[in-house]
Structure formats: structure tokens, C-alpha cells
Design a protein around this motif. Structure first.
Motif, PDB file in Angstrom:
ATOM      1  N   PRO A   1     -50.226 -10.222  42.109  1.00  0.00           N
ATOM      2  CA  PRO A   1     -50.974  -9.378  43.047  1.00  0.00           C
ATOM      3  C   PRO A   1     -50.207  -8.084  43.332  1.00  0.00           C
ATOM      4  O   PRO A   1     -48.985  -8.075  43.401  1.00  0.00           O
ATOM      5  CB  PRO A   1     -51.078 -10.251  44.305  1.00  0.00           C
ATOM      6  CG  PRO A   1     -50.917 -11.649  43.809  1.00  0.00           C
ATOM      7  CD  PRO A   1     -49.958 -11.575  42.662  1.00  0.00           C
ATOM      8  N   GLY A   2     -50.956  -6.996  43.497  1.00  0.00           N
ATOM      9  CA  GLY A   2     -50.328  -5.719  43.782  1.00  0.00           C
ATOM     10  C   GLY A   2     -49.967  -4.919  42.546  1.00  0.00           C
ATOM     11  O   GLY A   2     -49.408  -3.829  42.651  1.00  0.00           O
ATOM     12  N   PHE A   3     -50.292  -5.441  41.362  1.00  0.00           N
ATOM     13  CA  PHE A   3     -50.016  -4.756  40.103  1.00  0.00           C
ATOM     14  C   PHE A   3     -51.332  -4.522  39.360  1.00  0.00           C
ATOM     15  O   PHE A   3     -52.152  -5.434  39.254  1.00  0.00           O
ATOM     16  CB  PHE A   3     -49.076  -5.584  39.224  1.00  0.00           C
ATOM     17  CG  PHE A   3     -47.667  -5.654  39.740  1.00  0.00           C
ATOM     18  CD1 PHE A   3     -46.664  -4.877  39.188  1.00  0.00           C
ATOM     19  CD2 PHE A   3     -47.342  -6.507  40.794  1.00  0.00           C
ATOM     20  CE1 PHE A   3     -45.362  -4.955  39.665  1.00  0.00           C
ATOM     21  CE2 PHE A   3     -46.047  -6.593  41.277  1.00  0.00           C
ATOM     22  CZ  PHE A   3     -45.051  -5.808  40.713  1.00  0.00           C
ATOM     23  N   ARG A   4     -51.527  -3.314  38.851  1.00  0.00           N
ATOM     24  CA  ARG A   4     -52.725  -2.978  38.091  1.00  0.00           C
ATOM     25  C   ARG A   4     -52.366  -2.708  36.641  1.00  0.00           C
ATOM     26  O   ARG A   4     -51.451  -1.921  36.353  1.00  0.00           O
ATOM     27  CB  ARG A   4     -53.424  -1.747  38.673  1.00  0.00           C
ATOM     28  CG  ARG A   4     -54.655  -1.324  37.892  1.00  0.00           C
ATOM     29  CD  ARG A   4     -55.331  -0.111  38.484  1.00  0.00           C
ATOM     30  NE  ARG A   4     -54.542   1.109  38.336  1.00  0.00           N
ATOM     31  CZ  ARG A   4     -55.063   2.340  38.349  1.00  0.00           C
ATOM     32  NH1 ARG A   4     -56.359   2.494  38.539  1.00  0.00           N
ATOM     33  NH2 ARG A   4     -54.285   3.399  38.213  1.00  0.00           N
ATOM     34  N   ALA A   5     -53.041  -3.352  35.726  1.00  0.00           N
ATOM     35  CA  ALA A   5     -52.772  -3.172  34.295  1.00  0.00           C
ATOM     36  C   ALA A   5     -53.509  -1.958  33.752  1.00  0.00           C
ATOM     37  O   ALA A   5     -54.708  -1.793  33.963  1.00  0.00           O
ATOM     38  CB  ALA A   5     -53.187  -4.418  33.526  1.00  0.00           C
ATOM     39  N   ILE A   6     -52.768  -1.117  33.033  1.00  0.00           N
ATOM     40  CA  ILE A   6     -53.352  -0.008  32.278  1.00  0.00           C
ATOM     41  C   ILE A   6     -53.064  -0.284  30.815  1.00  0.00           C
ATOM     42  O   ILE A   6     -51.928  -0.122  30.350  1.00  0.00           O
ATOM     43  CB  ILE A   6     -52.758   1.349  32.695  1.00  0.00           C
ATOM     44  CG1 ILE A   6     -52.994   1.606  34.184  1.00  0.00           C
ATOM     45  CG2 ILE A   6     -53.361   2.469  31.855  1.00  0.00           C
ATOM     46  CD1 ILE A   6     -52.386   2.909  34.682  1.00  0.00           C
TER      47      ILE A   6
END
Length: 219
Positions: free
Chosen positions: A25-30
Motif C-alpha cells: 500500500p502507498g506505492f503506485r506501479a508505472i
């Protein structure tokens, strides 16, 4: 605090579901699609990642495209092949978030004999030793899992768009007076066939790219 995670990707459709499910949680994948033909972009999007395309082939080209697409204050980088556990990203990002370091690299700790081929391990050790002598950074691994603040990374002006991108980032950071640190992370056999360090040819290409970066720095 949101962290953007840049995942350069070339034909990693098999690995992506497991990689993205491990994102804490708190991490966004690009996910930066670098010309995949196996549906990697569609798989990544289906698992909630932001997908951007980079037509120019090369790890550095894909990594930098992801950096430009990121909007979070802290940006992390990682391979998309399943060799790293993204659940450990917080361990890498914490020193940056807390102000204890400016750039943190994950020092790979193989979880099995097949995780890190001998030729790749030897090449990494040689390059790390050369980097320590040149920059003074107390590093033992030039692995791709790393984190720093986005605006600071952009200000470094990293120019390489091939395999030398990760090394140039560290060299420029050290010369700019950044506090560069490393922390242990797990390293597992990748999913599928490696395109770089899993092959002797790929390793030699990476060594050539990184040696060129070191030579340019000396000059």
C-alpha cells in the motif's frame, strides 16, 4: 506518502501479475512498455498499473520515461521480471523518506544458487569496486532496485539511455555530494528468460555500457 515505482518492461507478461500483486500500500506501479509483443502492457493495466510506452529500446530509455511520467515526490525503480520482492520496497524507500539518505540501492542477497549467474555476479563486483574507487560511494552492488526524490533525480541530468543508466545515476549522485546508501533485499530467479545479465552476451553488453560511462566520467 505515495511512492511511484518505475518498472521498465520488455515481454514480462508472465511475471507481471505476481510482481504487481506484491506491491505494498502507498506505492503506485508505472510499467514502461519498451516494445513488448507478449501483451505485457495489457496485463499491467489489468492489474492496476499506470502503463506508458517508450519506443526507444534500452533500459535507460524506459527507466527515464517512467521517471518523467512519475508525479510522486519519491520514485523507486525495480525490474519487472519477478526477481525482486516489491514488498521490500519500503525498506529501500524509508531512508529517503526519513531524510537519512538521498539515494538508496538494494543490495541483492540471492535466495538460491540460480538467482544470480556467476558471470553476472563477478561483473557486478568488478564494476562496484571501480565505482567505489572513482566516486567514494561505499557500495557493493549496482542493482536496479533503488529510490530517491524525483526532482533530485531529474536535476542529475543522467544522459545514458542503455544499460549504463543505473551506474551513471550513482556516479552523478556521488559527485553531487548525495548521501548514497544500500540496504539488503532478496533476489530470486527471474520469471522467464533473461535478456541481460542472465546471458553472457547480455552481461558483456551491460559491462561495455557501464565501462563507457566510467570512462566518460574520468574524462
Amino acid at each position: 506518502m505515495l511512492v511511484d515505482v518505475v518498472l521498465p518492461c520488455l515481454d514480462e507478461a508472465r511475471a507481471l501479475p505476481g510482481v504487481l500483486r506484491a506491491l505494498p500500500p502507498g506505492f503506485r506501479a508505472i510499467v514502461v512498455d519498451n516494445g513488448s509483443t507478449d501483451g505485457s502492457a495489457e496485463v499491467a493495466a489489468a492489474h492496476g498499473a499506470l502503463v506508458v510506452a517508450e519506443a526507444r529500446r534500452g533500459f535507460g530509455a524506459a527507466a527515464h520515461r517512467g521517471l518523467l511520467a512519475a508525479t510522486a515526490d519519491i520514485v523507486a525503480f525495480c525490474d519487472a521480471d519477478g526477481s525482486f520482492d516489491l514488498a521490500e520496497l519500503d525498506r529501500v524507500c524509508a531512508p529517503v523518506r526519513e531524510g537519512r539518505a538521498d539515494l538508496v540501492l538494494g543490495r541483492r542477497r540471492p535466495q538460491s544458487w540460480g538467482a544470480w549467474p556467476l558471470h553476472a555476479r563477478v561483473a557486478n563486483a568488478v564494476l562496484a569496486r571501480r565505482l567505489r574507487r572513482l566516486s567514494g560511494a561505499a557500495l557493493h552492488d549496482l542493482g536496479p532496485m533503488r529510490a530517491a526524490r524525483r526532482e533530485h533525480l531529474l536535476a542529475l541530468g543522467v544522459a545514458d539511455r542503455r544499460s549504463g543508466y543505473p551506474l551513471e545515476m550513482v556516479v552523478r549522485a556521488a559527485h553531487a555530494g548525495w548521501r548514497v546508501a544500500e540496504t539488503d533485499v532478496s533476489y530470486r530467479p527471474r520469471v522467464g528468460r533473461s535478456k541481460v545479465t542472465g546471458t553472457v552476451r547480455g552481461t558483456l553488453t551491460a559491462i561495455a555500457d557501464m565501462s563507457r560511462v566510467l570512462a566518460e566520467v574520468r574524462a
